[in-house]
Design an enzyme around this catalytic site. Structure first.
Site, short mmCIF file in Angstrom:
data_model
loop_
_atom_site.label_atom_id
_atom_site.label_comp_id
_atom_site.label_asym_id
_atom_site.label_seq_id
_atom_site.Cartn_x
_atom_site.Cartn_y
_atom_site.Cartn_z
CG ASP A 37 37.68 45.67 42.82
OD1 ASP A 37 38.84 44.52 43.45
OD2 ASP A 37 38.42 46.65 43.06
CE1 TYR A 157 50.88 43.97 35.88
CE2 TYR A 157 52.46 45.07 34.64
CZ TYR A 157 51.10 45.03 35.38
OH TYR A 157 50.76 46.55 35.44
CE LYS A 161 48.45 45.60 33.31
NZ LYS A 161 47.23 45.77 33.24
CB ILE A 190 50.88 54.32 40.74
CG1 ILE A 190 51.32 54.85 39.07
CG2 ILE A 190 49.45 54.86 41.58
CD1 ILE A 190 51.37 56.03 39.14
P1 NAP Z 1 44.91 46.85 42.87
O1 NAP Z 1 45.85 47.65 43.99
O2 NAP Z 1 45.76 45.58 42.94
O3 NAP Z 1 43.73 47.18 42.82
C1 NAP Z 1 43.21 46.49 41.27
C2 NAP Z 1 42.40 46.31 42.16
O4 NAP Z 1 41.40 45.09 41.36
C3 NAP Z 1 42.13 45.74 43.07
O5 NAP Z 1 40.67 45.73 43.82
C4 NAP Z 1 41.82 43.84 42.59
O6 NAP Z 1 41.52 42.78 43.54
C5 NAP Z 1 40.81 44.20 41.48
N1 NAP Z 1 40.81 43.17 40.92
C6 NAP Z 1 41.35 42.53 40.45
N2 NAP Z 1 41.06 40.90 39.52
C7 NAP Z 1 39.90 41.46 39.65
C8 NAP Z 1 38.87 40.98 38.83
N3 NAP Z 1 39.35 39.42 38.10
N4 NAP Z 1 37.55 41.38 38.56
C9 NAP Z 1 37.74 42.59 39.00
N5 NAP Z 1 38.63 43.10 39.31
C10 NAP Z 1 39.72 42.58 39.92
O7 NAP Z 1 46.06 47.32 41.73
P2 NAP Z 1 46.77 49.07 40.60
O8 NAP Z 1 47.93 49.03 41.53
O9 NAP Z 1 45.55 49.68 41.42
O10 NAP Z 1 46.77 48.41 39.59
C11 NAP Z 1 45.31 48.56 39.21
C12 NAP Z 1 46.10 48.52 36.72
O11 NAP Z 1 46.76 49.18 36.39
C13 NAP Z 1 46.10 47.08 37.25
O12 NAP Z 1 45.72 46.96 35.90
C14 NAP Z 1 47.43 47.65 37.08
O13 NAP Z 1 47.89 46.25 36.22
C15 NAP Z 1 47.87 48.78 36.49
N6 NAP Z 1 49.33 49.24 36.68
C16 NAP Z 1 49.58 49.47 38.04
C17 NAP Z 1 50.03 50.62 38.92
C18 NAP Z 1 51.39 50.84 39.30
O14 NAP Z 1 52.16 50.94 39.53
N7 NAP Z 1 50.20 50.11 40.55
C19 NAP Z 1 51.71 50.60 37.32
C20 NAP Z 1 51.46 49.86 35.57
C21 NAP Z 1 50.00 49.21 35.75
P3 NAP Z 1 42.10 41.98 44.37
O15 NAP Z 1 43.13 43.12 45.18
O16 NAP Z 1 41.64 41.02 44.94
O17 NAP Z 1 43.16 41.65 43.40
#
Ligand code: NAP
Length: 250
Positions: A37, A157, A161, A190
């Site tokens: 990360d 976004y 995706k 989520i």
């Molecule tokens: P999150 O809570 O923001 O966690 C994502 C992690 O990835 C964070 O620690 C973030 O750091 C890190 N990150 C961002 N840019 C990065 C980079 N360039 N290199 C390495 N790490 C990086 O997000 P999440 O909700 O767990 O989402 C995870 C994945 O699921 C994403 O691809 C998101 O689009 C997808 N998703 C999420 C949801 C949802 O409802 N949560 C729904 C559909 C899809 P920073 O905080 O510094 O950015």
């Protein structure tokens, strides 16, 4: 014996949120997991799964910005050096973006493409030679319901995706002869730091559009990823696993 015992996994965006849940559950199922990360890992979130642990899984954290080509090479080389192989890549790191096209600045467009799309490209590019050396493997790319359905705004976004789903299908048909499978996961809402940073109105609207009437937790996505990472899914490639409470079925 865990469902992932003996397998070596690399998970991006693994310090928190969905990536953290995937990394912890993979380790609980016996995998040797490296979670990378841009952030330091959050405090341990406790036992990831009620399933019995087989005691062989491990979880280590490291740094990788998924937009960094050289960083990818070093990360994959490091995993192979420490564990002798790579079997599973989870391209999970992603960033949110909410602007409609007329208000989306070119810099923001590039930033979001860089992480959500180029990051997935660089990850597959770095990992595929290692997966080949292992005799095959499983690539899991985290897309979104917004890779399949449009909602107003969030142009970058949704574009990324959707691209992740196409790139996943491409990898599936290209590398099937190498016994490398590639599948996309499409989460609905989520509870993670990403969604908790969104406005309450936005979150309420998504959940109101979800037939099950609620959001879910990172573990709900992680359970699907265990299936795609394990040999249980050995005939599954090029597909979407939708875990969304029915959002896309409407
Ligand atoms: P999150 O809570 O923001 O966690 C994502 C992690 O990835 C964070 O620690 C973030 O750091 C890190 N990150 C961002 N840019 C990065 C980079 N360039 N290199 C390495 N790490 C990086 O997000 P999440 O909700 O767990 O989402 C995870 C994945 O699921 C994403 O691809 C998101 O689009 C997808 N998703 C999420 C949801 C949802 O409802 N949560 C729904 C559909 C899809 P920073 O905080 O510094 O950015």
């Amino acid at each position: 014996m865990g469902r992932l015992t003996g397998k070596v996994a690399l998970v991006t965006g693994g310090a928190r949120g969905i990536g953290r849940g995937i990394a912890e559950l993979f380790a609980a199922h016996g995998a040797a997991v490296t979670a990378v990360d841009v952030l330091d890992p959050a405090a341990p979130e406790g036992p990831a799964d009620p399933a019995p642990r087989d005691g062989t899984g491990t979880l280590e954290h490291g740094r990788l910005d998924v937009t960094d080509e050289r960083g990818w090479a070093e990360t994959v080389a490091g995993v192979e050096e420490r564990h002798g192989r790579l079997d599973i890549l989870v391209n999970n790191a992603g960033v949110g973006s909410y602007e409609a096209v007329h208000e989306l600045a070119p810099d923001e467009w590039q930033r979001v493409l860089g992480v959500n799309q180029t990051g997935v490209y660089l990850g597959m590019r770095a990992a595929i030679p290692a997966l080949r050396r292992s005799g095959g493997g499983s690539i899991i790319n985290i897309s979104s319901i917004y890779g399949a359905a449009a909602v107003p705004g969030s142009l970058a976004y949704q574009a990324t995706k959707g691209a992740v789903r196409s790139m996943t299908r491409n990898a599936a048909v290209t590398y099937a002869p190498d016994n490398i499978r590639a599948n996309a996961v499409l989460p609905g809402w989520i509870r993670t730091p990403m969604t908790l940073a969104q406005t309450r109105e936005f979150n309420d609207a998504v959940i109101a559009s979800t037939p099950l009437g609620r959001g879910a937790e990172p573990l709900d996505i992680a359970h699907g990823c265990v299936y795609l990472a394990s040999d249980e899914s050995s005939y599954v490639t090029g597909t979407d696993l939708v875990i969304d409470g029915g959002f896309l079925a409407r």
